[in-house]
Each structure stands twice: as C-alpha cells, then as structure tokens.
Design an enzyme around this catalytic site. Structure first.
Site, short mmCIF file in Angstrom:
data_model
loop_
_atom_site.label_atom_id
_atom_site.label_comp_id
_atom_site.label_asym_id
_atom_site.label_seq_id
_atom_site.Cartn_x
_atom_site.Cartn_y
_atom_site.Cartn_z
N ASP A 184 -3.24 -18.43 0.40
CA ASP A 184 -4.25 -19.12 -0.43
C ASP A 184 -4.99 -20.16 0.39
O ASP A 184 -6.22 -20.30 0.32
CB ASP A 184 -3.62 -19.71 -1.71
CG ASP A 184 -2.34 -20.48 -1.46
OD1 ASP A 184 -1.82 -20.47 -0.31
OD2 ASP A 184 -1.82 -21.10 -2.41
N LYS B 287 2.90 -15.52 2.27
CA LYS B 287 3.08 -16.27 1.03
C LYS B 287 4.57 -16.58 0.93
O LYS B 287 5.26 -16.20 -0.03
CB LYS B 287 2.56 -15.43 -0.16
CG LYS B 287 2.53 -16.16 -1.48
CD LYS B 287 1.47 -17.23 -1.58
CE LYS B 287 1.59 -18.01 -2.89
NZ LYS B 287 0.70 -19.18 -2.96
N TYR C 104 0.83 -1.21 0.00
CA TYR C 104 0.00 0.00 0.00
C TYR C 104 0.86 1.26 0.00
O TYR C 104 0.44 2.30 -0.50
CB TYR C 104 -0.90 0.04 1.25
CG TYR C 104 -2.21 -0.66 1.07
CD1 TYR C 104 -2.27 -2.03 0.85
CD2 TYR C 104 -3.41 0.05 1.15
CE1 TYR C 104 -3.48 -2.67 0.70
CE2 TYR C 104 -4.62 -0.58 1.01
CZ TYR C 104 -4.66 -1.94 0.79
OH TYR C 104 -5.86 -2.56 0.65
N ASP D 263 -12.44 -8.96 4.29
CA ASP D 263 -13.74 -8.94 3.60
C ASP D 263 -14.33 -10.35 3.54
O ASP D 263 -15.52 -10.55 3.72
CB ASP D 263 -13.60 -8.41 2.16
CG ASP D 263 -13.74 -6.89 2.09
OD1 ASP D 263 -13.36 -6.22 3.07
OD2 ASP D 263 -14.20 -6.37 1.05
N ASP E 191 -6.41 -6.91 4.03
CA ASP E 191 -7.50 -6.24 3.32
C ASP E 191 -8.42 -7.27 2.69
O ASP E 191 -9.64 -7.24 2.86
CB ASP E 191 -6.93 -5.31 2.24
CG ASP E 191 -8.03 -4.66 1.43
OD1 ASP E 191 -8.99 -4.15 2.04
OD2 ASP E 191 -7.95 -4.67 0.18
C1 IPM Z 1 -10.38 -1.06 3.75
C2 IPM Z 1 -10.58 -0.44 2.39
C3 IPM Z 1 -9.39 0.45 2.11
C4 IPM Z 1 -8.15 -0.42 2.13
C5 IPM Z 1 -9.51 1.22 0.79
C6 IPM Z 1 -10.78 2.03 0.73
C7 IPM Z 1 -8.31 2.10 0.56
O1 IPM Z 1 -10.76 -1.43 1.43
O2 IPM Z 1 -10.30 -0.31 4.75
O3 IPM Z 1 -10.32 -2.28 3.84
O4 IPM Z 1 -7.84 -1.08 1.14
O5 IPM Z 1 -7.47 -0.43 3.17
MN MN Z 2 -10.84 -3.46 2.23
#
Ligand code: IPM
Ligand code: MN
Length: 357
Positions: A224, A191, A142, A252, A248
């Site tokens: 993975d 990884k 990042y 999710d 990240d």
């Molecule tokens: C998160 C979001 C952010 C990230 C984006 C919006 C930059 O996806 O907080 O997970 O990737 O960190």
């Molecule tokens: Mn995210």
C-alpha cells in the site's frame, strides 16, 4: 547469425504493432548481418475463433522450439463473456507457465522528450524516473488453488496466494542481478503485516540476498505504501521486486507515471535464454485496424529480446537510439501527441524508426 522468432500477434492492435516491430528487426538484421526468421502462431481470441482454445498445442510447440517469442496483445470485447477457461487471457497465462517464464521485468522509464505526458507534477519527474519492476510470473494467486461453492452466506469463491522458498529465491536472484548493475538496491514489496506468504517472502528475500549478494541492500516496503510512493517520489524506487499479483497492479501504476503506456516493453524469462517479449499495454480493440496505435512499446520489446535473449547489446542500443532520435525530432503517434509535434500513423512511426537504425 540466424534467429528463429515465433510471433504471437494476438488480437486487436496486436498484428499492427508486431508488424512495426518486425520492420525494425529486419532493418537491424540488415545493418548488423543477422537474419531473423518469423513464424506467426495463434494465441488469445483469434485462436479461440480458429481453434476453439486460447492456446493451441501448435502454438506451445512453436514457442518451445524457437529462439524467442514476440507477443502483441490478447483479448477484446468479443470474447469477454466466454467461460474463464477459454478466455484470451488464459492463453497468455498458459504460455507463461508452459515456457517456465517466472521472471517478468517491466521497466517504467520516463523519456525526457515526453516528460510533459506524465500526470505527475514536473518537479517530481524532472530528474527522470526509471522504476524496474521485477514481477514473479508463474506463481502466487494467479496459479494457486481456487474454488467456489455455496454456504450460509450464499455463493462464495476463493483463490490462494502460495509461494515456496525456491520460487522466491529464483526471482530474488533476478532482481539482485539487475540491481548489481545499477544502484545496488532492491526494494522488495509485500504485505507482511497481514499475509503469511508475504512473511515468508520477506524472510527469504533477505536471507538469499545477504548470502549471495552481500553488496546489495534490500529495503522492504508494504504494497500500500509502494502504491503511494510511486506517485509521491517515483525517482526513489529503482529495482522493485514483487509477487505476481502486486507486480501486475504496480506495473500499471508505474507505467502511467511515465505518461505513455504505449512506450513500455516487458520481458519474461525463465532459466534459459528463450523468453517472451511484449508491450505492457493491451489489445486496445477500440482503435484496432485504424493504424493509430503506437508501435514503440513492441519495438522496444523486440530490442529487449535482442539484448536479453540473444546478447545483441549493440543492436538493442541501436533500436533504443533510433526511437529516441525519432521522438527528439518531434514525431508522435496519437497517444503521445502534443502541440507543435508532428503526428504520424503507427506504421509510419515504425518506418521512421527502421530508417534510423
Ligand atoms: C498483464 C496482464 C495479464 C496479467 C492478464 C491479461 C492476464 O494484465 O500482463 O499484466 O494479469 O498478468
Ligand atoms: Mn496487468
């Protein structure tokens, strides 16, 4: 006590969900004798519209001088075609870096009353799921060097994943501290079969944990495989330690396993007690302004702030209990609605929680 909180409402549903959290914080303050002062500042798309940049200097100054920060969400279709440097996301990355928030904790918890909402088979989640992702937040790809150019193959672009021992050690400490209060196990995800940065990650995590937390077991898992285990055997995971980019992605996935991304909160902290607390979900521009967004993730983010920044553990627990009780009584916003439940607006949901503090 008096606490000064900077509120970064952001875009889309950001202002509505922050309003819900503020309602609940005020009720908590009234009950326990605290005053929360809220100062609203701009970030993301709304800041681009008003100031031309996603992270105005004034916002950074406010965030660096308050007791803690509550954030709604940033982004929306409106700003999607702007150049990368003035995109709403840049505001979020910028404030994380400016505040030195290297530790992002994302608990993905399955609420018993919402088990039906998980996309996984009931037998996989029936014993509950609590995956706590500890994501490194100010390093890696990042923030690494990047560039683009043109060569034999036409245009090219590159980003770099780079971690130092110091960066890996400080996030390992956070994961070990969390694991010490739980099952004394950290699952470190990398990884290492391919990436040099992951090999350093793995070596450093083990050396640091062995030296400083001898009673913690560190288990390695390739990313993975981790992606697969989250949907195959989620209750086996617990405290998960990983890099910025893997965290990240996996957070999710873990959030979705609980069936309700509208319920999950996250904290970002550095070395001090000042942090940034936000829901895991985004700004949902498609439903903004309709009062249907679920405020619970932001309410729970506010609860985390009370516990992790202000050491107000009873107050945090009171908010979590209020949320649980409202859910147990069958109140639901649209995103978690089910047959036989009682549907309410986002603002009503926040009121119901506030009333039960
Ligand atoms: C998160 C979001 C952010 C990230 C984006 C919006 C930059 O996806 O907080 O997970 O990737 O960190
Ligand atoms: Mn995210």
């Amino acid at each position: 006590m008096n606490y000064n909180i900077t509120v970064l409402d952001g875009d889309g549903i950001g202002p509505e969900i922050c309003a819900g959290a503020i309602k609940v914080l005020n009720a908590t303050g009234a009950k326990y004798g605290h005053t929360f002062n809220f100062t609203h500042k701009l970030i993301g798309g709304c800041a681009i519209d008003k100031c031309g940049v996603p992270l105005p200097e004034e916002t950074v100054t406010a965030c660096l001088s308050c007791d803690s920060v509550l954030l709604g969400a940033v982004g929306g279709y409106k700003w999607d075609s702007l150049p990368v440097d003035i995109r709403p996301e840049k505001g979020l990355l910028g404030i994380r870096k400016a505040m030195g928030l290297y530790s992002n904790i994302r608990p993905a918890k399955l609420w018993a009353s919402l088990a039906h909402a998980s996309p996984l088979k009931y037998e996989l989640v029936k014993d509950g799921v609590e995956i706590i992702i500890v994501r490194e937040l100010t390093g890696g790809i990042y923030f690494g060097e990047r560039g683009k150019g043109t060569g034999d193959g036409g245009e090219y672009a590159w980003d770099t994943e780079k971690y130092s021992v110091a960066e890996i050690e400080r996030i390992t400490r956070i994961a070990c501290e969390l694991a010490s209060k739980r099952d004394k196990k950290v699952v470190s995800i990398d990884k290492a079969n391919v990436l040099e940065s992951s090999r350093l990650w793995r070596r450093t995590v083990h050396a640091y944990a062995e030296k400083n937390y001898p009673d913690i077991t560190v288990e390695d898992m390739l990313v993975d495989n981790a992606a697969m285990q989250i949907v195959k055997n989620p209750s086996a995971l617990g405290v998960v330690l990983t890099s910025n980019i893997f965290g990240d992605i996996l957070s999710d996935e873990a959030a979705q396993v609980t069936g309700s991304i509208g319920m999950l909160a996250s904290s970002s902290l550095g070395d001090g007690t000042r942090g940034l607390y936000e829901p895991i979900h985004g700004s949902a521009p498609d439903i903004a302004g309709k009062d249907i967004a679920n405020p619970i993730a932001t309410v729970l983010a506010a609860a985390m702030m009370l516990r992790d920044s202000f050491s107000l553990t009873d107050e945090c627990a009171a908010i979590e209990r209020a949320v649980e009780s409202v859910l147990n009584d069958g109140w639901r916003t649209a995103d978690i609605m089910e047959e036989g439940a009682k549907r309410v607006t986002g603002s009503r949901m926040a009121e119901l929680i506030a009333e039960r503090i």
